[in-house]
Design a protein around this motif. Sequence first.
Motif, short mmCIF file in Angstrom:
data_model
loop_
_atom_site.label_atom_id
_atom_site.label_comp_id
_atom_site.label_asym_id
_atom_site.label_seq_id
_atom_site.Cartn_x
_atom_site.Cartn_y
_atom_site.Cartn_z
N GLY A 46 0.79 -1.22 0.00
CA GLY A 46 0.00 0.00 0.00
C GLY A 46 0.82 1.28 0.00
O GLY A 46 0.26 2.38 0.03
N LEU A 47 2.14 1.14 -0.02
CA LEU A 47 3.03 2.31 -0.05
C LEU A 47 3.42 2.61 -1.49
O LEU A 47 3.85 1.72 -2.22
CB LEU A 47 4.30 2.04 0.77
N SER A 48 3.30 3.86 -1.88
CA SER A 48 3.76 4.28 -3.21
C SER A 48 5.28 4.26 -3.23
O SER A 48 5.93 4.21 -2.17
CB SER A 48 3.25 5.69 -3.50
N PRO A 49 5.89 4.34 -4.40
CA PRO A 49 7.35 4.43 -4.46
C PRO A 49 7.90 5.59 -3.61
O PRO A 49 8.92 5.44 -2.94
CB PRO A 49 7.64 4.63 -5.95
N GLY A 92 -1.29 0.40 8.53
CA GLY A 92 -0.06 1.03 8.99
C GLY A 92 0.61 0.19 10.05
O GLY A 92 -0.02 -0.66 10.68
N ILE A 93 1.90 0.41 10.22
CA ILE A 93 2.70 -0.31 11.21
C ILE A 93 3.67 0.66 11.85
O ILE A 93 4.25 1.52 11.19
CB ILE A 93 3.51 -1.46 10.57
N ASP A 112 -0.56 4.73 1.71
CA ASP A 112 -0.83 6.04 1.12
C ASP A 112 -2.29 6.48 1.25
O ASP A 112 -2.56 7.63 1.57
CB ASP A 112 -0.45 6.04 -0.37
N ARG A 113 -3.21 5.57 1.04
CA ARG A 113 -4.62 5.95 1.04
C ARG A 113 -5.12 6.35 2.43
O ARG A 113 -6.21 6.88 2.54
CB ARG A 113 -5.44 4.80 0.47
N TRP A 114 -4.32 6.12 3.47
CA TRP A 114 -4.71 6.49 4.83
C TRP A 114 -3.83 7.59 5.40
O TRP A 114 -4.01 7.99 6.55
CB TRP A 114 -4.70 5.25 5.74
#
Length: 191
Positions: A46-49, A92-93, A112-114
Amino acid sequence: MDTATNPPLDRTATGHDAALDAPTCFVRIRELGPDDGDVVDVVFAGLSPRSRYLRFQSPVAELSAAARRNLTALDGRTHVALAAFTQGRPIGIVRIMDLGDGRGELAVEVVDRWQGRAVGTRLLRAARERAAELGYRELVGEVLVVNAAAYAAVRRVFLVTRVRRHGAELTLSMAVEGEPPSAGPRPGLVA
């Protein structure tokens, strides 16, 4: 800290992330164990570059087997990870890794979406509580200078006792005990 039990990760989710519609009050945080590698994978995916670059401080297209092993080598004492979930999906972590002498290294990532919805702040608060339970007196984190959002979240949750700049990186030393001021600007100590 909200440690509500969450259902297992739903591996049948469709492309639409229904969790996006859930308000952050429905975010639950729980401690991860060594068998929660799927949570690490979902958050990383879920993380963008750009978010991966900001978190790992270098371009990371995928987690190597060694990096994944390190991120899931959780023992509840010297390496602790707490994850935020909504509707059973990890978003998230935050992790604390023991540095010895009452100090721990802090790292956080939010899909990213959060981002921008207080998930990182909630994770940092949970990490602060857990660090206090474990007897840590100080946490240390490194952020890139351009990662203003992470720096702001840290300052909302922790009393930042020292900020040192090393080129493009800031090293933040944060007191586990002690409340950050509730309002108004605070001077940062940059050495």
